[in-house]
Every structure is written in structure tokens, then in C-alpha cells.
Design an enzyme around this catalytic site. Structure first.
Site, PDB file in Angstrom:
ATOM      1  N   SER A 157       0.771  -1.239  -0.127  1.00 26.66           N
ATOM      2  CA  SER A 157       0.084   0.082  -0.100  1.00 26.66           C
ATOM      3  C   SER A 157       0.818   1.504  -0.023  1.00 26.66           C
ATOM      4  O   SER A 157       2.234   1.108   0.077  1.00 26.66           O
ATOM      5  CB  SER A 157      -1.029  -0.046   1.205  1.00 26.66           C
ATOM      6  OG  SER A 157      -0.277   0.352   2.455  1.00 26.66           O
ATOM      7  N   SER A 183       0.777   3.542   2.229  1.00 26.92           N
ATOM      8  CA  SER A 183       0.955   4.162   3.889  1.00 26.92           C
ATOM      9  C   SER A 183       2.341   4.765   4.144  1.00 26.92           C
ATOM     10  O   SER A 183       2.396   5.577   5.054  1.00 26.92           O
ATOM     11  CB  SER A 183       0.378   3.093   4.727  1.00 26.92           C
ATOM     12  OG  SER A 183       1.126   2.109   5.180  1.00 26.92           O
ATOM     13  N   LYS A 206       5.647  -0.026   9.418  1.00 25.24           N
ATOM     14  CA  LYS A 206       5.434   1.541   9.770  1.00 25.24           C
ATOM     15  C   LYS A 206       6.710   1.982  10.341  1.00 25.24           C
ATOM     16  O   LYS A 206       7.641   1.438  10.254  1.00 25.24           O
ATOM     17  CB  LYS A 206       4.419   1.646  10.622  1.00 25.24           C
ATOM     18  CG  LYS A 206       2.859   1.096  10.521  1.00 25.24           C
ATOM     19  CD  LYS A 206       2.304   1.699   9.145  1.00 25.24           C
ATOM     20  CE  LYS A 206       0.909   1.192   8.916  1.00 25.24           C
ATOM     21  NZ  LYS A 206       0.291   1.908   7.838  1.00 25.24           N
ATOM     22  N   SER A 210      -2.687   6.457   6.638  1.00 27.72           N
ATOM     23  CA  SER A 210      -2.142   5.269   7.394  1.00 27.72           C
ATOM     24  C   SER A 210      -3.018   4.749   8.442  1.00 27.72           C
ATOM     25  O   SER A 210      -3.044   5.811   9.492  1.00 27.72           O
ATOM     26  CB  SER A 210      -0.854   6.005   7.811  1.00 27.72           C
ATOM     27  OG  SER A 210      -0.009   4.590   8.462  1.00 27.72           O
TER      28      SER A 210
END
Length: 295
Positions: free
Chosen positions: A100, A102, A157, A260
Site C-alpha cells: 500500500s 501508507s 510502519k 495510514s
């Protein structure tokens, strides 16, 4: 059904390893004895054959009798390869694909990355129990972890808060322990997933200087998607959220701050969920120029 590749690899390693041990300890000796008996029988029944023809025929008889079963041959051949992949993937590096946007602009959808598996300690494969502590995630590290809401899914992340930190994200300003994290405008970024230009900023998170995407004018509704463990450590406010990171946990955020799904919504990541630190893009088939390290 979700297939656990690590478990499947472990099962393949055990099966091929047991067959390899069985072959070394038992089957190989039996084949050798059977082959020698076949060669001796060939020589005993060699009336009328010249020496060269006898040698060829007996060698063929020996080879046929010493040949292992197909399943033994496959297991013995694949065992070293599976062992190498298992050790490499479990204790050294593991590949992942970014699914993705994010983590834009740092990581793009389709980036194939490598994750360091030993920097934060060695863990037993499959059961993921740490057996040797070599370090801990630091602010600014880009980390792959098992999503606390669904541990069968891997997330990536950036570490924003470590145990004991007070994290505030209010009015789209990130603060750690009461001090706003420095950031400066760094032009605009074209976000391909949404086909829009977004403000790009340079953020200084600990020793790491990295880029983030942020639209300071657009509203952002920060509401939890689940009542996560240690929910009481967070306070949701009209303009954001404030959390105190519990011991043994980390607060994660994506670099694409407006797009996100991260700790602001589902809480903290326990240390046991940490997979490793992402450090290298080894391929992006749509943009090979992205190969290399990142901040």
C-alpha cells in the site's frame, strides 16, 4: 485460509531432514549392500562374457541396485536448499512486498524490501520466542511487525514512540514527551494512488531525517477502530490523540500521515510482534531505479 509460510517451510525442513538422517544412517548402507550383492550375482552368472562386457554389465547392475527411491532422492537433494533458506529467512534477512501507499514517500506500493531479522534479537522460528536480545527498535526505524488486530497480517510502519514516551498528535503536529518533532516543508509530492499532489515535509525523528506526506488543511478524524490492549493509556481529543507508550510496546505511524492506519487507530505494537527492521529496496519492477537503501 491463511497459510503460514514459515510453518510450511519448517515442516518441509523437518520432513526432508528426517529422510536425510534416515538415508545417512540406514538406507545408504542397505543400498550399498544390495548393490554389492547385485554386482557379485552378476559376476557369478557371467559365463561366456568377455571381461569388458562383464565389467559394464556388473557396473550397471551395481548402479541400478544402489539407486535410491524417488522420494528419498528428492528429500536428500532438497534438504540443504531448504535448510539454507530456513536459516537465512529466520535469522538473517527476510523479503517482503509493500502492499500500500501508507509509507509514501519513503516506500512505494510494489517495493520489494529486505528486513533485518537479527538486529533486535534472535527469535525461534514459528513460535517467535526471543532467545537472544541484541537490541531494541529506535525512534525513526522502519519496522515490519505482525498487525496486533490480526497477527496473520504483516504491517510496516515507522517507530515514533518507544516504551515510556508520551506521544501527542494534535492538529497534525507530532510531539514526543511534550516537544514538537521538527519538520520543514520540502516541496510537493505526487501521490499516484490518489492522483493528487500532497505537501511533502522533512521530519527529524531522533537521529533520523526522513520525508513525510501531510495535508495540513484537510480534516482528519482520529477515532479508534477497536478497543485495543492498554486502551486506557490513550486519550482521544477533538483535535487528535495523546498516548503513553506502555513497557514492552511501541507506537507506530506511517509516513503518509493522512492515509495510514496505524497506532493512532489500533494502539501499540508489543515487542513480541516485531519481525525486524526494513533497510533495503532490492527491486521494484515498475521502477528499478528505486533499488537501494532508504531513510
Amino acid at each position: 485460509m491463511s497459510w503460514d509460510f514459515a510453518l510450511l517451510l519448517f515442516v518441509a525442513l523437518v520432513v526432508t531432514g528426517l529422510v536425510w538422517l534416515l538415508d545417512v544412517g540406514v538406507l545408504r548402507g542397505r543400498r550399498r549392500a544390495r548393490a554389492e550383492a547385485a554386482a557379485q550375482a552378476c559376476r557369478n552368472n557371467a559365463a561366456g562374457l568377455d571381461p569388458d562386457a562383464l565389467r559394464v554389465e556388473c557396473e550397471q547392475a551395481y548402479e541400478r541396485a544402489s539407486r535410491p527411491s524417488w522420494w528419498v532422492e528428492y528429500c536428500v537433494s532438497f534438504f540443504p536448499v531448504i535448510l539454507f533458506v530456513f536459516v537465512l529467512r529466520s535469522f538473517v534477512v527476510e523479503p517482503f512486498r509493500i502492499p500500500s501507499g501508507s509509507m509514501l514517500p519513503t516506500l512505494e506500493n510494489g517495493d520489494l524490501i529486505l528486513v533485518n531479522k537479527y538486529e533486535y534479537g534472535l527469535r525461534l522460528p514459528v513460535i517467535d520466542r526471543k532467545i537472544l536480545d541484541l537490541g531494541s527498535p529506535r525512534r525513526g526505524d522502519v519496522v515490519v511487525f505482525r498487525y496486533p488486530v490480526d497477527p496473520s497480517v504483516d504491517y510496516i510502519k515507522r517507530v515514533v514512540g518507544v516504551p515510556g514516551d508520551v506521544i501527542e498528535y494534535r492538529g497534525k503536529v507530532l510531539s514526543i514527551n511534550g516537544t514538537p518533532v521538527p519538520r520543514s516543508r520540502d516541496g510537493d509530492y505526487y501521490e499516484p494512488d490518489r492522483a493528487v499532489y500532497v505537501g511533502q515535509y522533512r521530519e527529524q525523528l531522533g537521529d533520523v531525517s526522513h520525508r513525510i506526506l501531510l495535508n495540513t488543511q484537510a480534516p482528519q478524524d482520529l477515532m479508534p477502530i477497536t478497543r485495543f490492549p492498554d486502551f486506557q493509556a490513550c486519550t482521544y481529543l477533538p483535535d487528535g490523540v495523546r498516548c503513553t507508550v506502555p513497557a514492552g510496546h511501541y507506537f507506530m505511524m506511517g509516513d503518509n500521515r493522512d492515509n495510514s492506519l496505524d497506532s493512532r487507530y489500533w494502539g501499540f505494537v508489543p515487542d513480541r510482534n516485531i519481525v525486524g527492521r526494513a533497510f533495503f529496496i532490492w527491486m521494484n519492477f515498475g521502477s528499478p531505479s528505486r533499488i537501494g537503501g532508504f531513510e
